[in-house]
Write an enzyme that holds these catalytic residues in place. Structure first.
Site, short mmCIF file in Angstrom:
data_model
loop_
_atom_site.label_atom_id
_atom_site.label_comp_id
_atom_site.label_asym_id
_atom_site.label_seq_id
_atom_site.Cartn_x
_atom_site.Cartn_y
_atom_site.Cartn_z
N ASN A 1 39.02 45.05 -27.37
CA ASN A 1 37.93 45.03 -28.35
C ASN A 1 36.55 44.80 -27.74
OD1 ASN A 1 38.21 42.35 -27.77
ND2 ASN A 1 38.27 41.65 -29.88
N CYS A 2 36.44 44.86 -26.42
CA CYS A 2 35.15 44.69 -25.74
C CYS A 2 34.41 46.03 -25.74
CB CYS A 2 35.40 44.22 -24.31
SG CYS A 2 33.93 44.22 -23.26
#
Length: 115
Positions: free
Chosen positions: A8-9
């Site tokens: 999710n970066c």
């Protein structure tokens, strides 16, 4: 090639998109889910230095108490904290045949991965 990061970066997402657009095959290791070993951290630190592995601009670093931040003065003290809080690792890390690349820089990727 192996890409290390957290799904999710945003920076990891940019990297994955860039690699896919340039038809570069890779394996993804999510160290949030799968963890990271001290031996892997040492391997990377031998190439770029242990300080370069720590993302001091991220929220995980900023949320560490001052005592913990101050205690990180060597590879051993850094790795002990990083193994517990993998979000401290700068993202992404790409393991290539030439060594590792830290973060996302398209110009570096073009030079190192495409030639």
């Amino acid at each position: 090639m192996k890409v290390y990061g957290i799904k999710n970066c945003n920076t990891v997402s940019k990297t994955i998109t860039w690699l896919n657009e340039n038809n570069i095959e890779f394996e993804f290791h999510d160290y949030k889910k799968s963890g990271i070993s001290e031996s892997k951290l040492k391997e990377w630190a031998d190439q770029v230095g242990w300080e370069a592995l720590i993302n001091k601009r991220g929220t995980t670093w900023k949320k560490l108490d001052a005592e913990t931040q101050i205690s990180i003065v060597s590879p051993e003290t850094a790795f002990a904290v990083i193994v517990q809080k993998t979000s401290l690792i700068k993202r992404p890390i790409l393991e290539t045949s030439k060594g590792i690349l830290l973060g996302f820089e398209e110009s570096v990727y073009r030079k190192e991965l495409i030639g």
